[in-house]
Design a protein around this motif. Sequence first.
Motif, mmCIF file in Angstrom:
data_model
loop_
_atom_site.group_PDB
_atom_site.id
_atom_site.type_symbol
_atom_site.label_atom_id
_atom_site.label_comp_id
_atom_site.label_asym_id
_atom_site.label_seq_id
_atom_site.Cartn_x
_atom_site.Cartn_y
_atom_site.Cartn_z
ATOM 1 N N PHE A 249 50.455 16.195 13.204
ATOM 2 C CA PHE A 249 49.328 15.278 13.425
ATOM 3 C C PHE A 249 48.693 14.897 12.079
ATOM 4 O O PHE A 249 48.457 13.725 11.787
ATOM 5 C CB PHE A 249 48.307 15.960 14.340
ATOM 6 N N CYS B 159 35.621 9.078 14.118
ATOM 7 C CA CYS B 159 36.736 9.962 14.500
ATOM 8 C C CYS B 159 36.560 11.360 13.913
ATOM 9 O O CYS B 159 36.244 11.515 12.736
ATOM 10 C CB CYS B 159 38.047 9.351 14.026
ATOM 11 N N ILE B 160 36.768 12.369 14.749
ATOM 12 C CA ILE B 160 36.666 13.757 14.284
ATOM 13 C C ILE B 160 38.051 14.438 14.236
ATOM 14 O O ILE B 160 38.145 15.662 14.154
ATOM 15 C CB ILE B 160 35.693 14.576 15.166
ATOM 16 N N LEU B 161 39.106 13.627 14.360
ATOM 17 C CA LEU B 161 40.481 14.137 14.216
ATOM 18 C C LEU B 161 40.783 15.287 15.173
ATOM 19 O O LEU B 161 41.366 16.304 14.774
ATOM 20 C CB LEU B 161 40.730 14.549 12.759
ATOM 21 N N CYS B 162 40.386 15.095 16.411
ATOM 22 C CA CYS B 162 40.605 16.162 17.402
ATOM 23 C C CYS B 162 41.997 16.102 18.016
ATOM 24 O O CYS B 162 42.440 17.053 18.642
ATOM 25 C CB CYS B 162 39.544 16.080 18.496
ATOM 26 N N ALA B 163 42.659 14.939 17.913
ATOM 27 C CA ALA B 163 44.006 14.715 18.457
ATOM 28 C C ALA B 163 44.040 14.503 19.962
ATOM 29 O O ALA B 163 45.124 14.414 20.548
ATOM 30 C CB ALA B 163 44.979 15.830 18.068
ATOM 31 N N ALA B 164 42.886 14.405 20.604
ATOM 32 C CA ALA B 164 42.887 14.170 22.055
ATOM 33 C C ALA B 164 43.570 12.854 22.407
ATOM 34 O O ALA B 164 44.247 12.746 23.439
ATOM 35 C CB ALA B 164 41.446 14.186 22.591
ATOM 36 N N CYS B 165 43.417 11.855 21.543
ATOM 37 C CA CYS B 165 44.015 10.548 21.836
ATOM 38 C C CYS B 165 45.541 10.595 21.687
ATOM 39 O O CYS B 165 46.282 10.256 22.622
ATOM 40 C CB CYS B 165 43.423 9.484 20.921
ATOM 41 N N ALA C 63 45.393 8.235 16.678
ATOM 42 C CA ALA C 63 44.408 8.779 15.728
ATOM 43 C C ALA C 63 44.705 8.286 14.315
ATOM 44 O O ALA C 63 43.796 7.913 13.570
ATOM 45 C CB ALA C 63 44.409 10.301 15.777
ATOM 46 N N VAL D 162 43.561 4.743 14.041
ATOM 47 C CA VAL D 162 42.099 4.653 13.910
ATOM 48 C C VAL D 162 41.693 4.917 12.458
ATOM 49 O O VAL D 162 40.827 4.237 11.898
ATOM 50 C CB VAL D 162 41.401 5.650 14.874
ATOM 51 N N CYS E 235 39.138 9.816 24.284
ATOM 52 C CA CYS E 235 38.375 10.038 23.041
ATOM 53 C C CYS E 235 36.966 10.574 23.325
ATOM 54 O O CYS E 235 36.156 9.906 23.967
ATOM 55 C CB CYS E 235 38.283 8.743 22.244
ATOM 56 N N PRO E 236 36.639 11.752 22.820
ATOM 57 C CA PRO E 236 35.303 12.321 23.051
ATOM 58 C C PRO E 236 34.214 11.607 22.260
ATOM 59 O O PRO E 236 33.042 11.839 22.487
ATOM 60 C CB PRO E 236 35.454 13.778 22.585
ATOM 61 N N ARG E 237 34.609 10.738 21.342
ATOM 62 C CA ARG E 237 33.638 9.972 20.549
ATOM 63 C C ARG E 237 33.498 8.547 21.078
ATOM 64 O O ARG E 237 32.858 7.719 20.429
ATOM 65 C CB ARG E 237 34.084 9.946 19.088
ATOM 66 N N ILE F 228 35.401 6.077 21.059
ATOM 67 C CA ILE F 228 35.916 5.022 20.178
ATOM 68 C C ILE F 228 36.836 4.114 20.994
ATOM 69 O O ILE F 228 37.666 4.601 21.769
ATOM 70 C CB ILE F 228 36.694 5.642 18.992
ATOM 71 N N ILE G 176 39.692 2.789 20.987
ATOM 72 C CA ILE G 176 40.896 2.943 20.159
ATOM 73 C C ILE G 176 41.892 1.816 20.401
ATOM 74 O O ILE G 176 42.447 1.240 19.452
ATOM 75 C CB ILE G 176 41.565 4.309 20.446
HETATM 76 FE FE1 SF4 Z 1 39.570 10.575 16.657
HETATM 77 FE FE2 SF4 Z 1 38.827 9.955 19.182
HETATM 78 FE FE3 SF4 Z 1 41.410 10.336 18.558
HETATM 79 FE FE4 SF4 Z 1 39.737 12.440 18.589
HETATM 80 S S1 SF4 Z 1 40.347 11.154 20.352
HETATM 81 S S2 SF4 Z 1 41.322 11.964 17.029
HETATM 82 S S3 SF4 Z 1 37.877 11.457 17.834
HETATM 83 S S4 SF4 Z 1 40.072 8.686 17.768
#
Ligand code: SF4
Length: 235
Positions: A106, A146-152, A169, A172, A212-214, A216, A218
């Motif tokens: 990632f 973006c907090i780079l959580c990788a959820a997306c 991610a 983004v 995305c928890p933020r 965004i 995307i």
């Molecule tokens: Fe960034 Fe949102 Fe993807 Fe998390 S889900 S990595 S916050 S763009």
Amino acid sequence: MEVTVKIFRYNPEKDQRGNYVTYKIEADPNDRVLDVLEHIKGKEDGTLSFRRSCAHGVCGSDAMRINGRNMLACKTLVRDVGANITVEPLLGLKVAKDLIVDMGPFFDNYKKMLPYLINDNPIPADGKERLQSPEQRARFDESTKCILCAACTTSCPSFWANDEYYGPAALVTAHRFIFDSRDEGADQRLHVISETNGSVRCHTAYNCTEACPRDIHITQAIGEIKLAMVTGKLE
Ligand code: SF4
Ligand code: FES
């Protein structure tokens, strides 16, 4: 309330394959799933492994699948997911142990986007910052969240089908710099994104935006990048 928590467990040093272990604990409806995991680790089984750091939705380290959806454990309340909770690692990345996945690939894709300001021009002689209007700053504001959580990325069917895809991610991150008026590396980034494993792999499934928890947008950001590739316009 009594909560039944089914957790994916896997220890590569002992297990041929993963299995699920169920725990029954008392929890407050306002507890977060992270609190539940902490309780199980502290009181039931200290070998349970998961990542967490800030515990407040900032660091991005505790993304996991909760009842089948990618979420941050620290931002998910028990009352919102119910008394039966299944917790699993993110899909598409190798499981290192229990709920911990190998984030190496990632972050390799993140680095491919050249995630830093590129501008070789000398800074203004007065020593002030490179100026930017509020409108120019607003152009990429969302992708700075973006907090780079990788959820997306790990909820994307295109990534599941081909883990060479750079993923939402990374795109983004590219968006955050491509549309920054102070940056001059857009051509380099668009060149990377135009490769076989770049934006062409996005089929607008919208899973990323939902995960995305933020909050965004995307898919929209990826669409803006695709448009910039075609038109060459960065506004
Ligand atoms: Fe960034 Fe949102 Fe993807 Fe998390 S889900 S990595 S916050 S763009
Ligand atoms: Fe940092 Fe959840 S622990 S985002």
